[in-house]
Design a protein around this motif. Structure first.
Motif, PDB file in Angstrom:
ATOM      1  N   THR A  56       3.744   6.474  34.276  1.00  0.00           N
ATOM      2  CA  THR A  56       4.366   5.755  33.165  1.00  0.00           C
ATOM      3  C   THR A  56       4.751   4.329  33.528  1.00  0.00           C
ATOM      4  O   THR A  56       4.688   3.435  32.673  1.00  0.00           O
ATOM      5  CB  THR A  56       5.604   6.524  32.669  1.00  0.00           C
ATOM      6  OG1 THR A  56       5.202   7.815  32.199  1.00  0.00           O
ATOM      7  CG2 THR A  56       6.296   5.785  31.539  1.00  0.00           C
ATOM      8  N   THR A  59       2.460   1.560  32.487  1.00  0.00           N
ATOM      9  CA  THR A  59       2.206   1.311  31.069  1.00  0.00           C
ATOM     10  C   THR A  59       3.077   0.160  30.599  1.00  0.00           C
ATOM     11  O   THR A  59       4.136  -0.103  31.173  1.00  0.00           O
ATOM     12  CB  THR A  59       2.523   2.562  30.224  1.00  0.00           C
ATOM     13  OG1 THR A  59       3.937   2.815  30.258  1.00  0.00           O
ATOM     14  CG2 THR A  59       1.777   3.775  30.755  1.00  0.00           C
ATOM     15  N   PHE A  61       4.949  -0.089  28.032  1.00  0.00           N
ATOM     16  CA  PHE A  61       5.977   0.330  27.077  1.00  0.00           C
ATOM     17  C   PHE A  61       7.385   0.160  27.667  1.00  0.00           C
ATOM     18  O   PHE A  61       8.133   1.130  27.817  1.00  0.00           O
ATOM     19  CB  PHE A  61       5.745   1.779  26.646  1.00  0.00           C
ATOM     20  CG  PHE A  61       4.411   2.010  26.012  1.00  0.00           C
ATOM     21  CD1 PHE A  61       4.137   1.519  24.745  1.00  0.00           C
ATOM     22  CD2 PHE A  61       3.424   2.705  26.690  1.00  0.00           C
ATOM     23  CE1 PHE A  61       2.892   1.720  24.156  1.00  0.00           C
ATOM     24  CE2 PHE A  61       2.179   2.914  26.117  1.00  0.00           C
ATOM     25  CZ  PHE A  61       1.912   2.424  24.847  1.00  0.00           C
ATOM     26  N   TYR A  62       7.722  -1.067  27.999  1.00  0.00           N
ATOM     27  CA  TYR A  62       9.030  -1.350  28.580  1.00  0.00           C
ATOM     28  C   TYR A  62      10.139  -0.986  27.588  1.00  0.00           C
ATOM     29  O   TYR A  62      10.043  -1.259  26.395  1.00  0.00           O
ATOM     30  CB  TYR A  62       9.141  -2.824  28.958  1.00  0.00           C
ATOM     31  CG  TYR A  62       8.245  -3.213  30.106  1.00  0.00           C
ATOM     32  CD1 TYR A  62       8.555  -2.826  31.402  1.00  0.00           C
ATOM     33  CD2 TYR A  62       7.083  -3.944  29.893  1.00  0.00           C
ATOM     34  CE1 TYR A  62       7.724  -3.160  32.463  1.00  0.00           C
ATOM     35  CE2 TYR A  62       6.248  -4.297  30.943  1.00  0.00           C
ATOM     36  CZ  TYR A  62       6.581  -3.901  32.225  1.00  0.00           C
ATOM     37  OH  TYR A  62       5.766  -4.233  33.270  1.00  0.00           O
ATOM     38  N   GLY A  63      11.191  -0.374  28.115  1.00  0.00           N
ATOM     39  CA  GLY A  63      12.274   0.090  27.266  1.00  0.00           C
ATOM     40  C   GLY A  63      12.036   1.487  26.731  1.00  0.00           C
ATOM     41  O   GLY A  63      12.949   2.095  26.160  1.00  0.00           O
ATOM     42  N   MET A  64      10.816   2.010  26.891  1.00  0.00           N
ATOM     43  CA  MET A  64      10.489   3.345  26.397  1.00  0.00           C
ATOM     44  C   MET A  64       9.913   4.225  27.501  1.00  0.00           C
ATOM     45  O   MET A  64       9.349   5.283  27.223  1.00  0.00           O
ATOM     46  CB  MET A  64       9.474   3.250  25.251  1.00  0.00           C
ATOM     47  CG  MET A  64       9.954   2.485  24.043  1.00  0.00           C
ATOM     48  SD  MET A  64       8.673   2.368  22.770  1.00  0.00           S
ATOM     49  CE  MET A  64       8.433   4.101  22.367  1.00  0.00           C
ATOM     50  N   HIS A  65      10.038   3.797  28.759  1.00  0.00           N
ATOM     51  CA  HIS A  65       9.447   4.558  29.861  1.00  0.00           C
ATOM     52  C   HIS A  65      10.008   5.971  29.955  1.00  0.00           C
ATOM     53  O   HIS A  65       9.270   6.913  30.267  1.00  0.00           O
ATOM     54  CB  HIS A  65       9.648   3.810  31.176  1.00  0.00           C
ATOM     55  CG  HIS A  65       8.633   2.729  31.384  1.00  0.00           C
ATOM     56  ND1 HIS A  65       8.691   1.843  32.445  1.00  0.00           N
ATOM     57  CD2 HIS A  65       7.527   2.389  30.682  1.00  0.00           C
ATOM     58  CE1 HIS A  65       7.667   1.015  32.378  1.00  0.00           C
ATOM     59  NE2 HIS A  65       6.946   1.320  31.311  1.00  0.00           N
ATOM     60  N   PHE A  66      11.312   6.149  29.706  1.00  0.00           N
ATOM     61  CA  PHE A  66      11.896   7.492  29.746  1.00  0.00           C
ATOM     62  C   PHE A  66      11.213   8.394  28.726  1.00  0.00           C
ATOM     63  O   PHE A  66      10.880   9.550  29.015  1.00  0.00           O
ATOM     64  CB  PHE A  66      13.396   7.430  29.459  1.00  0.00           C
ATOM     65  CG  PHE A  66      14.235   7.126  30.661  1.00  0.00           C
ATOM     66  CD1 PHE A  66      13.667   6.741  31.865  1.00  0.00           C
ATOM     67  CD2 PHE A  66      15.615   7.211  30.589  1.00  0.00           C
ATOM     68  CE1 PHE A  66      14.436   6.449  32.975  1.00  0.00           C
ATOM     69  CE2 PHE A  66      16.409   6.934  31.701  1.00  0.00           C
ATOM     70  CZ  PHE A  66      15.810   6.555  32.886  1.00  0.00           C
ATOM     71  N   ILE A  67      11.013   7.872  27.511  1.00  0.00           N
ATOM     72  CA  ILE A  67      10.416   8.667  26.436  1.00  0.00           C
ATOM     73  C   ILE A  67       8.966   9.007  26.771  1.00  0.00           C
ATOM     74  O   ILE A  67       8.530  10.159  26.637  1.00  0.00           O
ATOM     75  CB  ILE A  67      10.498   7.912  25.097  1.00  0.00           C
ATOM     76  CG1 ILE A  67      11.969   7.678  24.718  1.00  0.00           C
ATOM     77  CG2 ILE A  67       9.785   8.677  23.994  1.00  0.00           C
ATOM     78  CD1 ILE A  67      12.160   6.807  23.502  1.00  0.00           C
ATOM     79  N   VAL A  68       8.206   8.000  27.201  1.00  0.00           N
ATOM     80  CA  VAL A  68       6.793   8.216  27.526  1.00  0.00           C
ATOM     81  C   VAL A  68       6.657   9.220  28.671  1.00  0.00           C
ATOM     82  O   VAL A  68       5.823  10.135  28.626  1.00  0.00           O
ATOM     83  CB  VAL A  68       6.116   6.886  27.892  1.00  0.00           C
ATOM     84  CG1 VAL A  68       4.679   7.119  28.365  1.00  0.00           C
ATOM     85  CG2 VAL A  68       6.125   5.936  26.699  1.00  0.00           C
ATOM     86  N   THR A  87      10.490   7.432  37.159  1.00  0.00           N
ATOM     87  CA  THR A  87      10.275   6.131  36.516  1.00  0.00           C
ATOM     88  C   THR A  87      11.011   5.013  37.248  1.00  0.00           C
ATOM     89  O   THR A  87      10.723   3.833  37.014  1.00  0.00           O
ATOM     90  CB  THR A  87      10.729   6.138  35.041  1.00  0.00           C
ATOM     91  OG1 THR A  87      12.121   6.455  34.964  1.00  0.00           O
ATOM     92  CG2 THR A  87       9.920   7.137  34.226  1.00  0.00           C
TER      93      THR A  87
END
Length: 209
Positions: A56, A59, A61-68, A87
């Protein structure tokens, strides 16, 4: 509140400790490694979670790494908490090289190239895209005209190449982390189980059972 901190830290201190944690990054990594080894579950499920978290961070998707990471771990039947902890491989010390590797790989695979200097142009595109986002937000409530040029350039030159280019190094990093983690976690769990059995045996001997 039970979980409220006794000391209310100013925002400046919070940001500073995110960039450089109290006790240093070495201590922070040692803590994460300790937490990973003590997680419940099989070594394979924990390692799959670590794979998800390591992948992850490559990727965009900074700020959403936990979700991804949580979604990938769920799909892989991996340990979600292990994915969240992994992460932290992405941090202020590693995000720049990770970003540059992913971008260069992406542009190579797509047959494109970043216009201008990679490092300097990257930050300028982030800045200009953020400016467009703010301008378009303000335009929702005012008579200003929304602009999408910089956001389109950011998607074309940064986000999409980053998304494509992060797959290969992400898979490599995740795979290495997986195969390094399984034997370490298995050995730790075995050693911990042996200590627990020895402790229980000693207690039984002391109680005369």
């Amino acid at each position: 509140m039970v979980f409220k901190r006794r000391d209310n830290r100013p925002w400046g201190q919070v940001v500073a400790e995110w960039v450089y944690p109290r006790g240093g990054w070495t201590r922070a990594f040692q803590y994460i490694k300790h937490r990973l080894r003590r997680l419940p579950g099989t070594p394979e499920s924990i390692a799959r979670g670590i794979f998800a978290g390591a992948f992850t961070v490559f990727t965009p998707f900074y700020g959403m790494h936990f979700i991804v990471a949580a979604i990938i771990a769920k799909l892989m039947r991996g340990n979600i908490l292990a994915a969240l902890l992994a992460t932290f491989l992405g941090n202020p010390l590693t995000y720049i090289p990770i970003g540059l590797i992913s971008l260069q790989t992406g542009h190579f695979l797509l047959g494109t190239q970043m216009r201008g200097n990679m490092e300097g142009n990257l930050f300028s595109k982030f800045y200009r895209a953020a400016g467009d986002l703010w301008n378009n937000f303000v335009a929702m409530f005012t008579d200003d005209v929304a602009h999408w040029d910089q956001l389109a350039a950011f998607y074309r030159d940064v986000f999409f190449p980053y998304l494509v280019g992060g797959v290969i190094p992400g898979l490599i990093c995740g795979t290495v982390c997986y195969y390094l983690s399984v034997p370490v976690i298995r050995a730790y769990q075995k050693r911990r189980a042996n200590k627990l059995r020895a402790k229980m045996k000693k207690l039984r001997e002391q109680s005369g059972v």
